[in-house]
Each structure stands twice: as structure tokens, then as C-alpha cells.
Design an enzyme around this catalytic site. Structure first.
Site, PDB file in Angstrom:
ATOM      1  N   CYS A  76       0.846  -0.976  -0.177  1.00 20.77           N
ATOM      2  CA  CYS A  76       0.030  -0.026   0.170  1.00 20.77           C
ATOM      3  C   CYS A  76       1.280   1.333   0.038  1.00 20.77           C
ATOM      4  O   CYS A  76       0.283   2.453  -0.583  1.00 20.77           O
ATOM      5  CB  CYS A  76      -1.023  -0.116   0.866  1.00 20.77           C
ATOM      6  SG  CYS A  76      -2.141  -1.198   1.125  1.00 20.77           S
TER       7      CYS A  76
ATOM      8  N   ILE B 276     -12.605   0.158  -0.595  1.00 16.70           N
ATOM      9  CA  ILE B 276     -12.273  -0.239  -1.848  1.00 16.70           C
ATOM     10  C   ILE B 276     -12.642   0.521  -3.521  1.00 16.70           C
ATOM     11  O   ILE B 276     -13.317   0.863  -3.432  1.00 16.70           O
ATOM     12  CB  ILE B 276     -12.871  -1.966  -2.479  1.00 16.70           C
ATOM     13  CG1 ILE B 276     -12.775  -2.659  -1.240  1.00 16.70           C
ATOM     14  CG2 ILE B 276     -12.076  -2.847  -3.999  1.00 16.70           C
ATOM     15  CD1 ILE B 276     -11.112  -3.256  -1.045  1.00 16.70           C
TER      16      ILE B 276
ATOM     17  N   LYS C  96      -8.977   7.458   4.160  1.00 17.93           N
ATOM     18  CA  LYS C  96     -10.675   6.777   4.917  1.00 17.93           C
ATOM     19  C   LYS C  96     -11.784   7.031   3.198  1.00 17.93           C
ATOM     20  O   LYS C  96     -12.703   6.668   3.783  1.00 17.93           O
ATOM     21  CB  LYS C  96     -10.976   7.401   5.511  1.00 17.93           C
ATOM     22  CG  LYS C  96     -12.238   6.989   6.554  1.00 17.93           C
ATOM     23  CD  LYS C  96     -13.175   6.234   7.253  1.00 17.93           C
ATOM     24  CE  LYS C  96     -14.179   5.871   7.281  1.00 17.93           C
ATOM     25  NZ  LYS C  96     -14.255   5.399   6.110  1.00 17.93           N
TER      26      LYS C  96
ATOM     27  N   HIS D 278      -8.715   5.186  -1.121  1.00 14.95           N
ATOM     28  CA  HIS D 278      -7.302   4.504  -1.113  1.00 14.95           C
ATOM     29  C   HIS D 278      -7.431   3.359  -1.692  1.00 14.95           C
ATOM     30  O   HIS D 278      -7.126   2.531  -2.286  1.00 14.95           O
ATOM     31  CB  HIS D 278      -8.063   3.588   0.570  1.00 14.95           C
ATOM     32  CG  HIS D 278      -6.326   2.936   0.819  1.00 14.95           C
ATOM     33  ND1 HIS D 278      -4.954   3.365   0.232  1.00 14.95           N
ATOM     34  CD2 HIS D 278      -6.317   1.817   1.652  1.00 14.95           C
ATOM     35  CE1 HIS D 278      -4.076   2.173   0.935  1.00 14.95           C
ATOM     36  NE2 HIS D 278      -4.253   1.677   1.712  1.00 14.95           N
TER      37      HIS D 278
END
Lengths: 381, 381
Positions: free
Chosen positions: B82, B208, B326, B330
């Protein structure tokens, strides 16, 4: 740019290594390269890998930094399809050239044999354009077959004319204890081998396999009397269209040619100055096109020069002296690093039975996605 | 090292972008960043991406160089789970710092919504240790849940104490036209939301989604009167054990702390000098741990300071001013690049309703694999 030198190399054997995973292979190559460089650690690790998702493992650079005892080193993965290992060496060289580190490590690693054959095939096909090629069934071998068929059509040569590349690769590999295929093959065997995707036969193609290779790079200031440095005289990357159909001329590997020209320019060299060439011989057709792209043969003449022995041991430009992708093996994301490792051994005079006498300059070229990306290095003793 | 500046930023909206793939998203962000930098092209492109195998696409850097009209630029992909987008910015900065290029481009891109949910979950779990964690069912959310439970145990605080992070992120995102979630939420809604993996609820977690963000970096010599440069005052990457179980103390994100310390040192700064912080708020627990790792809160005190408004707009250190992972969203391999883009907009005074007045220094931190890798940047107006 600061000069960058290679002071350590490491490599695992290549093969179907059922008892080792990405972790063990990568850590072993890293360990060997650090030992060769007489270093305890480095603070940056760049990992070349293409197919980690076959192994369910992303974040492979952190994993290898951990496994090799190098935490909290900077670590990230570099991916450029089958040129990933070459690109990782490029990343390491940039990190040292920038002044961020005085020493860094690049490792290429691939574990292909854990995947089911259809998964490996799909993984390799992902190097092509998924939307316009791979999803229609044009995989790795099929695209190379298109190139080979066109080359045969334009040059009027038959498949048997590609034999010298495979024969030489296997002969060279016979003397490399880390090679996957150590049995010499004959031109007759090459001619008779089973077809994979016509006109490509199984002996045109590099195998599915596992392996890892690593190099330690450093600055001039870092060099000590204990080191036997090889200078990276040039490092160049170029790209071409990802879809073959988008190219004006599919027999010119534009990225390979441009990165080679840039590398020659940076090193102040010409093809005739190259003592050995580690070619990306994933398929015999790619060998021919890479030789032409790098100026070792005029267009359409690579097979003729191969027949004359130009690229065999003792020839004008020996290629793939440790067996190449074809016979040493092609663990895809590692191969570009293996090329650099093998060239360094040659330039140090440590290549054993395959030693090119008096070798001072080596060229390595790592190609991804049927020529959509190429990484070329010039190494100097 | 040569100084490196950011002279162009671009970003796509974040969301479930069913009509766009990796190619379209990446090319759009690249185009916007080049236009913002008033450049026609650059000669090097570094692509941050984590989950390309979900899309069946490796070799993504060549694909994007092609799609964006940047051939034959140097191009390769950078992956650090990530933190891939942050690492791509790091790669671009190294390339310019080295002198290899005067200008380069880093782009983070992710297309998560094409995968089936179980594929996405498996893809994200690959950031953990496959052999010792993921293969036993410890996925992305489950591992974060372990961290959150331990944090609650050590600090004696309940889940509701994490609410300020989610509430602030959604409030900030409401003013960001590119954010995925533009509806404010209440602390009550946070408390009542469905559980994903106890104690993590759906409002603790980033979504997602799809998106791409790009930055153009260049040398001091390259700067012209048309540019509004933001300097990369520091860029640092560190790693920690990939398996949580191997850490002495799972509530210290060692890689995050070390990369932050290195960045502060390089920039000659302290946490108190930071005007805004783009945090890796993939889960509220990761926000808390990142704030503590970066010196914005003593150990175990992040929730208390959040309750006091320290990290809200107008607070001591506003975080995630455009909505963060958030609520802006993301798209995993892109998020680190989005952080840098949003920090640049703040430092230029172009952040609109979320502008931090007089912002001169921003910190960004991109975290991969539950803290096994962290990329920290200090940006200076």
C-alpha cells in the site's frame, strides 16, 4: 552523476527448486553478494520480480530485507515484466548515483514452479497488453511466434537457421554449475524438437524455473582495497508500444535499440568494443532481434553471422556465455540480474571454462513484454 | 544529493470508476500533472501499483508510457504494497537527484473494482507474510484488528474513541470534489456501524476503489518562472518485519518511526514544524499508530489528542485534509501519490475550503503491509 561500481555478486542455481520459495532464494543470493563484497549489510535493497502474485506475495522487498537480516533498510520492488531484474539493478545504480547511499543491493528473484502451468502462462501473458492482446489468447509464446514467422518471411530463412543460438547456449551451460540444462544439444535435435507455437519449438524457448541473483553496487568513495570493482559504464532504459500491432515495424525492437544506443553513447563505445554480450535469449527470435538492435548484426543478418560462429565462444561477440536464458534458465524477474552477475564474473576473469580471454567490456540487455521495455547495461573491468 | 522539486500534480476522482481501466486512469493523471507543470513530456516515468495482477496486467509502466504518449521514456513499476505510490515518488526523486534526468514523473494507479471481492481480499492479504500469516487466513483487516484490539487493551480506550479520525476525514472529504465519500458522518453513526472484523467497523476502514495521482519532479536547474515549485525537503523509506508476530512490540510501527526520524533529520525539522500531515489512515488504528510514530502524539495518546481536536481543521496538526484514505478513498497503489498531490496543493495555497492557512511544511507518510514498509516525505513551500 556519480560513478557506480559493482563490488559483489551472488546467485543461486537455476532450476525447479521445489524446496525453496521466494524468501529462501532471495535471501541466499543476497547473502552471497554481500559476502562477495565483504560487507555485513547495506541500507537499501531493490528487488526485481515479475510474478510474485503467483506466489500470493506482494511486498516482497520488505520480506527479503527481513529474511536477509537487512532491516530497517529501504526496500521496494521493481517490475518491468521480464526485464525486472535489469530494472532493479538500474534502481540500485540510481540510488547510489544520487548520493542517497554509498552502497545498495539489487536482487532479482522468481519462483515460477509453484504455479499451475495455466497460471504461469497467464502470468507471463500479463506482460503483453491485456486489453488488446492477452485477453484474446495472445500469450508470451504466441506473440514471439508471430515475430519469428515474420522474420523468416522477410529473411527467407527456415527455422533450422536459428539452431546456433540454442546449440551455443546449451554448450555454454554445460560448463556452468548453476545452469538448469547442462546437456549439449545438436542442430538435429533442435530441428526435430516438439512444436510449442509454430514456428517456435521447445528448443527455441527458455524454461519455466526458479532462481535469484544479486549485485552490490557502490560509489567510488566506498571502494576499498578488498574490492574487485566493475564499473557500470552505462545504464539505460527505453520503452516501445506495449501492443505489437501498434508498431510500424515489428522486427525492429525499438526500445532495445534505443536503450542500446543510449548506453553506447554514455559509455563512449561502439558495438565493436564489446567483448561479450549477455543477450535476452528467451526465444531464439528474440536473440536475433536483440543482436540486431544492439548493432551486432545488420537487420536480417543475425542468423547468417550466427552460422559463421560470430556469437559462439571464440567468436567476434560471444553471447550468453553462462548459458543464457535458454539454458542457464529464465526465472523471469531474476534473469536481468543473472546477466549482470555473469558479466561481472567474466570481467573479473572468474568465468571458468567459459571465460572470454581479456574481456574488458560487457553489454547486458534485459527485455520485457516483447520489446516494450528494455534495460541495457555496459559494464567495464 | 541534488535538490528535487515538484512542479506539477494531477489526480483523477476516486471511486468505483466502472468506465475506466488502469490505462485510462493512469494516462489521465499523467496528462494533468504534465499540464500543471506546463510540460509536453518527460523522459522517465515511475509507476506505483500494487494489485495489477488482479487486472491481468504486468508491465504497467511501459503500458502507461505508451498510453500517455511518452515513449520511449524510461519506465518501470514500483511496488511496496500500500506504500507503492509513495515509493514511486521516491523513485522519481532519486532519478532526478542522481542527475540521470532533469525532470521525471511518478504516478500511482490502482483499479480495484474489476476484481471479485475475494480476489481483492486475497490481493491485499499478499502484503502480509504469505507463508506465516495470509495463508492461515490473516488478511488485511484481520491483522489491523489485532493491532486495534491490542491498542484498546493497552490504553483502556473503547472503539468509540477512534471516531474523531473517521468524522474528520469525512468532513474534509465533503469539500474535496475528487473524494469518494462526500457525506459527513457523526460519531454516533461511527459507533453504530456494522462490524467488519471486530473491533474494526466499516467506518474504521478505507474503501475499495479506483484512482490515479501523478507528480512531476525536477531539478533546481530545470525550474522556470512558469513553475510554482514545492521542494522535497526529505524522502525516506524504512522497513520492519513483515510478520506482526516477529515484532517485539506490535504497537510501535518501527518502519514508520524510523522513516519519519530520517525525514525530520534530513529536513532539519521537528514534528512541531509540520503544518499538515497526510496520514495513512487506511484504518483508524493505523492513523493512531502513524501519528505516534511520527511524533505527533506520545505513545497511547493519539486518541486523547484527537478528542481535543489536535488533528482536525484548525488544530495543531491537521491531518488528511482532503479526506485521507478513509474518505477521499484508498486505491492502494495510488494513495501515496495522492498524499503528495494533496500536500502540494496545500503548500501552494490551492486546497480550497480545506486550505491550512500559511502552510509551509507538510509531512506525508505511506505505509505498506501493516507497517512492514513506510515511505515518508517532507514537502516545503
Amino acid at each position: 552523476m556519480r560513478d557506480v561500481f559493482i563490488i559483489g555478486v551472488g546467485q543461486t542455481p537455476v532450476g525447479e527448486l521445489w524446496d525453496q520459495g521466494l524468501r529462501e532464494l532471495g535471501a541466499a543470493a543476497i547473502h552471497d553478494a554481500l559476502e562477495d563484497a565483504r560487507l555485513e549489510r547495506v541500507d537499501a535493497v531493490y528487488v526485481g520480480n515479475m510474478l510474485g502474485c503467483l506466489n500470493g506475495q506482494a511486498n516482497l522487498a520488505a520480506l527479503l530485507a527481513d529474511a536477509a537480516g537487512l532491516l530497517p533498510a529501504e526496500a521496494w520492488r521493481v517490475e518491468a515484466a521480464c526485464a525486472s531484474g535489469g530494472a532493479a539493478v538500474r534502481a540500485g545504480a540510481l540510488a547510489v548515483a544520487s548520493g542517497a547511499y554509498d552502497a545498495a543491493l539489487a536482487v532479482g528473484v522468481e519462483k515460477m514452479t509453484d504455479g499451475a502451468p495455466e497460471q504461469v502462462t497467464a502470468g507471463l501473458a500479463a506482460a503483453a497488453d491485456q486489453d488488446y492482446e492477452a485477453s484474446h489468447g495472445l500469450g508470451f509464446t504466441a506473440l514471439s511466434a508471430l515475430l519469428m514467422r515474420r522474420y523468416m518471411e522477410e529473411t527467407g530463412q527456415g527455422r533450422e537457421a536459428f539452431a546456433p543460438f540454442a546449440v551455443t547456449a546449451h554448450r555454454n551451460a554445460a560448463a556452468n554449475p548453476r545452469a538448469m540444462f547442462r546437456e549439449p544439444i545438436t542442430a538435429e535435435a533442435f530441428a526435430r524438437c516438439p512444436v510449442v507455437a509454430a514456428p517456435i519449438g521447445v528448443l527455441d524457448a527458455a524454461p519455466i524455473c526458479d532462481g535469484a541473483a544479486a549485485v552490490v553496487v557502490c560509489s567510488r568513495e566506498f571502494l576499498g582495497p578488498r574490492h574487485r570493482p566493475v564499473r557500470i559504464a552505462a545504464s539505460a532504459v527505453a520503452t516501445d508500444t506495449i501492443a505489437l500491432a501498434a508498431r510500424d515495424d515489428i522486427l525492429t525492437l525499438g526500445a532495445a535499440a534505443r536503450s542500446a544506443r543510449a548506453a553506447y553513447h554514455a559509455a563512449g563505445m561502439r558495438p565493436a568494443d564489446v567483448d561479450l554480450f549477455e543477450a535476452h535469449d528467451a526465444f531464439t527470435i528474440i536473440t536475433a532481434l536483440s543482436l540486431e538492435a544492439c548493432g551486432f548484426a545488420p537487420r536480417g543478418q543475425a542468423l547468417r553471422l550466427a552460422a559463421e560462429g560470430c556469437f559462439a565462444p571464440g567468436g567476434k561477440t560471444p553471447i550468453s556465455t553462462c548459458g543464457g536464458l535458454k539454458a542457464r534458465g529464465h526465472p523471469v524477474g531474476a534473469s536481468g540480474a543473472y546477466q549482470v552477475v555473469e558479466a561481472v564474473l567474466q570481467l573479473r576473469g572468474e568465468a571458468g571454462a567459459n571465460q572470454v580471454k581479456g574481456a574488458r567490456h560487457a553489454l547486458t540487455q534485459s527485455i520485457g513484454g516483447h520489446g516494450s521495455v528494455a534495460v541495457t547495461h555496459v559494464l567495464e573491468a
